[in-house]
Design a protein around this motif. Structure first.
Motif, PDB file in Angstrom:
ATOM      1  N   VAL A 286      26.820  27.258  60.874  1.00 44.64           N
ATOM      2  CA  VAL A 286      26.691  25.722  61.777  1.00 44.64           C
ATOM      3  C   VAL A 286      26.302  24.420  60.207  1.00 44.64           C
ATOM      4  CG1 VAL A 286      25.411  24.758  63.378  1.00 44.64           C
ATOM      5  CG2 VAL A 286      26.300  26.842  63.834  1.00 44.64           C
ATOM      6  N   ASP A 287      25.473  24.323  59.386  1.00 45.97           N
ATOM      7  CA  ASP A 287      24.942  22.644  58.643  1.00 45.97           C
ATOM      8  C   ASP A 287      26.081  22.479  58.121  1.00 45.97           C
ATOM      9  OD1 ASP A 287      22.756  23.333  60.762  1.00 45.97           O
ATOM     10  OD2 ASP A 287      21.331  24.234  58.924  1.00 45.97           O
ATOM     11  N   GLY A 288      27.609  23.693  58.176  1.00 42.75           N
ATOM     12  CA  GLY A 288      27.731  23.375  57.069  1.00 42.75           C
ATOM     13  C   GLY A 288      28.636  23.653  55.713  1.00 42.75           C
ATOM     14  N   ALA A 289      27.961  24.975  55.304  1.00 40.83           N
ATOM     15  CA  ALA A 289      26.749  25.339  53.591  1.00 40.83           C
ATOM     16  C   ALA A 289      28.891  26.393  53.753  1.00 40.83           C
ATOM     17  CB  ALA A 289      25.917  26.643  54.368  1.00 40.83           C
ATOM     18  N   GLY A 290      29.191  26.343  52.907  1.00 42.37           N
ATOM     19  CA  GLY A 290      30.950  27.340  52.304  1.00 42.37           C
ATOM     20  C   GLY A 290      30.074  28.599  51.937  1.00 42.37           C
ATOM     21  N   ALA A 291      31.088  29.125  51.708  1.00 39.86           N
ATOM     22  CA  ALA A 291      30.270  31.066  51.200  1.00 39.86           C
ATOM     23  C   ALA A 291      30.115  30.806  49.977  1.00 39.86           C
ATOM     24  CB  ALA A 291      32.593  31.635  51.422  1.00 39.86           C
ATOM     25  N   ILE A 292      30.298  30.371  49.441  1.00 39.93           N
ATOM     26  CA  ILE A 292      29.738  29.921  47.734  1.00 39.93           C
ATOM     27  C   ILE A 292      27.967  29.850  48.604  1.00 39.93           C
ATOM     28  CG2 ILE A 292      29.972  28.915  45.597  1.00 39.93           C
ATOM     29  CD1 ILE A 292      32.548  28.938  45.572  1.00 39.93           C
ATOM     30  N   ARG A 293      28.273  28.995  48.801  1.00 44.82           N
ATOM     31  CA  ARG A 293      26.158  28.251  49.255  1.00 44.82           C
ATOM     32  C   ARG A 293      25.603  29.114  50.020  1.00 44.82           C
ATOM     33  NH1 ARG A 293      24.757  22.334  51.792  1.00 44.82           N
ATOM     34  NH2 ARG A 293      22.946  22.432  51.307  1.00 44.82           N
ATOM     35  N   ARG A 294      26.710  29.799  51.378  1.00 47.24           N
ATOM     36  CA  ARG A 294      25.797  30.634  51.813  1.00 47.24           C
ATOM     37  C   ARG A 294      25.322  31.824  50.794  1.00 47.24           C
ATOM     38  NH1 ARG A 294      30.343  29.664  55.633  1.00 47.24           N
ATOM     39  NH2 ARG A 294      30.617  32.173  55.492  1.00 47.24           N
ATOM     40  N   PHE A 295      26.249  32.032  49.855  1.00 42.24           N
ATOM     41  CA  PHE A 295      25.651  32.819  48.847  1.00 42.24           C
ATOM     42  C   PHE A 295      24.587  32.789  47.929  1.00 42.24           C
ATOM     43  CE2 PHE A 295      26.589  35.510  44.166  1.00 42.24           C
ATOM     44  CZ  PHE A 295      25.624  36.356  44.706  1.00 42.24           C
ATOM     45  N   VAL A 296      24.116  31.616  47.612  1.00 41.22           N
ATOM     46  CA  VAL A 296      23.229  31.328  47.131  1.00 41.22           C
ATOM     47  C   VAL A 296      22.018  31.184  47.540  1.00 41.22           C
ATOM     48  CG1 VAL A 296      22.232  29.458  45.319  1.00 41.22           C
ATOM     49  CG2 VAL A 296      25.150  30.111  45.621  1.00 41.22           C
ATOM     50  N   THR A 297      22.671  30.531  48.916  1.00 37.78           N
ATOM     51  CA  THR A 297      20.769  29.975  49.733  1.00 37.78           C
ATOM     52  C   THR A 297      20.921  31.005  50.581  1.00 37.78           C
ATOM     53  OG1 THR A 297      22.376  28.897  51.209  1.00 37.78           O
ATOM     54  CG2 THR A 297      21.568  27.705  49.523  1.00 37.78           C
ATOM     55  N   VAL A 298      21.344  32.112  50.987  1.00 37.78           N
ATOM     56  CA  VAL A 298      21.525  32.853  52.041  1.00 37.78           C
ATOM     57  C   VAL A 298      21.606  34.110  51.611  1.00 37.78           C
ATOM     58  CG1 VAL A 298      21.564  33.880  54.204  1.00 37.78           C
ATOM     59  CG2 VAL A 298      21.896  31.046  53.916  1.00 37.78           C
TER      60      VAL A 298
END
Length: 312
Positions: free
Chosen positions: A211-223
């Protein structure tokens, strides 16, 4: 009146009598130890006794058929001047550096791929796990046939004009080939560990990041990575210990001699070569084993300490 009422109520409040002929058996204080005795005997015979025996033999000049005498630190001083020991230490250390990062990252990516419930995904999970249950001897022989000078891979390379490559004759290519086999065989095992960890990651975290606009790579790194950090440390510890104690892959691909001029010998191969046979130097091989034990414990402590620093 009150006393008569209480006296009448007493017979009803008593616990029922134990039927006649039934004996109440008292549990002996040693009963738990009797249940644990088989496991303790197996651990003592195959783990504790060999460990203590190795420690004792490391300070003796024992050979296969000769009990030997106490020599103190002579075996460890000899290690410092043994070229083969330093070659084995170098190869085992390079094996850790080459294998552990791949076995920490690649199984996680593989687990993310097979985590989704789509048609046919069960087949791929089984296919990725098949090398884990396969015998290491069978796997090693298959890869030897593939990488041999006249094997399938070299035949294909020659057919497309690249030429044959000495995967099993070059010192560094042989070591890299053994690393590739180790990674290929361990992917499915660590994938299962990551699948169990990913199942506990709340789906709401990924939805909030999307929802915050994070892509797949960013979700992988941050989540994903912070959620499975402890599992990554566990995989790093397990794979580093297994990589430093590597034997079968290099032995099958390099042979008992350890490759060209023995340049691909690992520490565990050196233990096997030194301590076996009718003239085996059991004391010296035990000293090498003690070094392997100390290094593996140090590797585990380093990985766990790095994980604790990452959490703070």
């Amino acid at each position: 009146m009150a006393s008569s009422t209480v006296s009448r109520a007493r017979p009803d409040s008593r616990a029922p009598d134990v039927p006649r002929g039934r004996r109440v058996r008292r549990q002996l204080p040693s009963s738990p130890w009797l249940f644990a005795a088989p496991g303790l005997l197996i651990i003592s015979a195959f783990i504790l006794y060999p460990f203590v025996s190795t420690l004792v033999n490391a300070f003796t000049d024992r050979r296969t058929l000769i009990p030997g005498e106490f020599v103190g630190l002579a075996n460890f001083r000899e290690l410092l001047h043994d070229d083969m020991f330093w070659i084995g230490l170098r190869n085992s250390s390079l094996y850790v550096l080459g294998v552990v990062p791949a076995l920490v990252i690649l199984p996680l990516l593989l687990a993310l791929l097979v985590q989704k419930n789509i048609p046919g995904i069960t087949f791929f999970r089984s296919a990725f796990y098949t090398p884990v249950v396969a015998s290491i001897v069978v796997v090693g022989l298959i890869w030897v046939w593939l990488l041999d000078e006249r094997g399938l891979i070299n035949s294909l390379l020659e057919a497309i004009g690249v030429g044959r490559i000495g995967f099993l004759s070059d010192q560094w290519l042989l070591l890299l080939s053994a690393m590739a086999v180790t990674v290929w065989k361990g992917l499915g095992y660590y994938m299962i560990i990551y699948l169990a960890a990913l199942a506990n990651v709340p789906r709401e975290l990924h939805e909030a990041a999307a929802v915050d606009g994070a892509g797949a790579i960013r979700r992988f790194v941050t989540v994903t990575v912070p959620a499975v950090r402890s599992t990554m440390a566990l995989v790093g510890a397990l794979s580093s210990v297994a990589a430093f104690k590597v034997f079968s892959e290099v032995y099958l691909m390099a042979g008992p001699s350890g490759g060209p001029a023995g340049e691909d010998t690992t520490l565990v191969m050196l233990v096997q070569r030194t301590g076996t046979g009718l003239t085996g130097r059991v004391g010296y091989a035990s000293a090498i084993s003690v070094v392997v034990f100390v290094v593996t414990v140090a590797l585990m402590l380093l990985v766990l300490r790095a994980d604790r620093r990452g959490e703070t």
